[in-house]
Write a protein that holds these residues in place. Sequence first.
Motif, PDB file in Angstrom:
ATOM      1  N   HIS A 115      49.535  32.223  12.322  1.00  0.00           N
ATOM      2  CA  HIS A 115      50.343  32.507  13.372  1.00  0.00           C
ATOM      3  C   HIS A 115      51.090  33.729  13.203  1.00  0.00           C
ATOM      4  CE1 HIS A 115      54.011  31.944  15.619  1.00  0.00           C
ATOM      5  NE2 HIS A 115      53.406  31.156  16.447  1.00  0.00           N
ATOM      6  N   VAL A 154      44.718  16.877  21.873  1.00  0.00           N
ATOM      7  CA  VAL A 154      45.595  17.222  23.017  1.00  0.00           C
ATOM      8  C   VAL A 154      46.450  15.925  22.964  1.00  0.00           C
ATOM      9  CG1 VAL A 154      45.867  17.359  25.563  1.00  0.00           C
ATOM     10  CG2 VAL A 154      44.248  18.831  24.215  1.00  0.00           C
ATOM     11  N   GLN A 182      54.000  18.756  24.997  1.00  0.00           N
ATOM     12  CA  GLN A 182      54.406  20.238  24.577  1.00  0.00           C
ATOM     13  C   GLN A 182      54.326  21.061  25.793  1.00  0.00           C
ATOM     14  OE1 GLN A 182      52.259  22.585  21.774  1.00  0.00           O
ATOM     15  NE2 GLN A 182      53.854  23.536  21.077  1.00  0.00           N
ATOM     16  N   ALA A 183      53.235  21.237  26.228  1.00  0.00           N
ATOM     17  CA  ALA A 183      52.621  22.202  27.409  1.00  0.00           C
ATOM     18  C   ALA A 183      53.751  21.800  28.686  1.00  0.00           C
ATOM     19  CB  ALA A 183      51.335  21.965  27.849  1.00  0.00           C
ATOM     20  N   TRP A 235      46.110  27.531  25.300  1.00  0.00           N
ATOM     21  CA  TRP A 235      46.072  27.360  23.576  1.00  0.00           C
ATOM     22  C   TRP A 235      44.952  28.095  23.155  1.00  0.00           C
ATOM     23  CZ3 TRP A 235      45.837  22.519  26.643  1.00  0.00           C
ATOM     24  CH2 TRP A 235      46.965  21.717  26.256  1.00  0.00           C
ATOM     25  N   VAL A 251      42.791  28.157  20.102  1.00  0.00           N
ATOM     26  CA  VAL A 251      42.621  27.056  18.908  1.00  0.00           C
ATOM     27  C   VAL A 251      41.634  27.799  18.192  1.00  0.00           C
ATOM     28  CG1 VAL A 251      41.653  24.689  18.753  1.00  0.00           C
ATOM     29  CG2 VAL A 251      42.763  25.147  20.857  1.00  0.00           C
ATOM     30  N   TYR A 302      49.997  17.331  22.435  1.00  0.00           N
ATOM     31  CA  TYR A 302      50.063  18.743  22.968  1.00  0.00           C
ATOM     32  C   TYR A 302      50.188  18.834  24.520  1.00  0.00           C
ATOM     33  CZ  TYR A 302      48.160  20.141  18.333  1.00  0.00           C
ATOM     34  OH  TYR A 302      47.971  20.154  17.081  1.00  0.00           O
ATOM     35  N   ASP A 316      49.751  29.242  23.029  1.00  0.00           N
ATOM     36  CA  ASP A 316      50.322  28.560  21.838  1.00  0.00           C
ATOM     37  C   ASP A 316      49.067  28.545  20.798  1.00  0.00           C
ATOM     38  OD1 ASP A 316      52.331  26.757  21.053  1.00  0.00           O
ATOM     39  OD2 ASP A 316      50.523  25.573  20.844  1.00  0.00           O
ATOM     40  N   TYR A 317      49.214  28.814  19.621  1.00  0.00           N
ATOM     41  CA  TYR A 317      48.323  28.852  18.712  1.00  0.00           C
ATOM     42  C   TYR A 317      48.082  27.574  17.828  1.00  0.00           C
ATOM     43  CZ  TYR A 317      45.618  30.454  14.630  1.00  0.00           C
ATOM     44  OH  TYR A 317      44.860  30.681  13.264  1.00  0.00           O
ATOM     45  N   LYS A 318      46.881  27.056  17.771  1.00  0.00           N
ATOM     46  CA  LYS A 318      46.792  25.744  17.015  1.00  0.00           C
ATOM     47  C   LYS A 318      45.503  26.231  16.219  1.00  0.00           C
ATOM     48  CE  LYS A 318      49.677  23.373  19.418  1.00  0.00           C
ATOM     49  NZ  LYS A 318      51.004  22.999  18.810  1.00  0.00           N
ATOM     50  N   ASP A 349      55.302  29.888  20.867  1.00  0.00           N
ATOM     51  CA  ASP A 349      54.566  30.771  20.062  1.00  0.00           C
ATOM     52  C   ASP A 349      54.528  32.156  20.457  1.00  0.00           C
ATOM     53  OD1 ASP A 349      54.187  28.764  18.476  1.00  0.00           O
ATOM     54  OD2 ASP A 349      51.928  28.664  18.535  1.00  0.00           O
TER      55      ASP A 349
END
Length: 288
Positions: A65, A184, A192-193, A213, A215, A189, A166-168, A155
């Motif tokens: 990240h 998800v 979160q979104a 995302w 991913v 997630y 957003d980095y996953k 992020d």
Amino acid sequence: MKPGIYQMSEDEYHSDPCPAPSLSASIAGIIWHRSPLHGFMAHPRLNPSREQRGSLEFDLGKAAHAVILEGDESRIAIIDADDWRTKAAKESRDEARAAGKIPMLARQHADVMRMAAVAKSTIGESEIAGILDEGKPEQSVFAKDGDTWVRGRMDFLTNNRKIILDYKTVSRSAAPESFLRSSVFQFGYDIQAAMYLRLLAVLGCKEDTKFLWLVQEIEPPYACSIIGASPSIIEVGSRKIEHVIRRWEKCMASGMWPAYGSRISWIEAPAWEIGKIEERELLMEIEE
């Protein structure tokens, strides 16, 4: 603190600097998936004595990240050891964490750099090419939603507020279908979104913001997918947030943080498990 978007350290954000204990996306997810009591135990203001637990996989994700979205390798402390089994390696790892660094073995650092190269290449070949030059990483957002303070640490947020990235990292497949099935809803997630979009809306953002995302798999070839949260995902997450906020406000007012309850819950066999039995019974009849 006033509602707004701030650039602050990770430690300052996680200390919860709001005028009153605030509800974050992660705490909302804990309350939804487990209980208000679990949310209480994980909250930095409500339970200051909570234990912070890390993991090597978590360190890998944090390091990737930092390199991909922040362009900052200075947060990584490379430990000169083959593994973490020796006393010296463990002491160096603990010292690095105490200094706010991300401890990594040299081979792990090499993995992170390969991950970063793949991720940046994926972004560069996508519809969001150039996005990392059009915004800021690690944006801490605070808002007053009715009577409840809410917060989130994005992020990456573009300057025009049109895209949240957003980095996953995943240990399984980064394919969109796999991410949907395995991550998800399981890890909140969707909550979160919806929470991040809600934060911007409460602050008066008029843009039709999209939540994406990035991913990435943590094993070679470190493949990536860029996945968008559709309106149906946001609606599901929003409904969960509404429920959690009502529970949060009730608990904050009463000082009572219940767990699962003491009543007997009768669980039913799911349709898919019954279907497996029926399928095998049918196959046995065919074989006979």
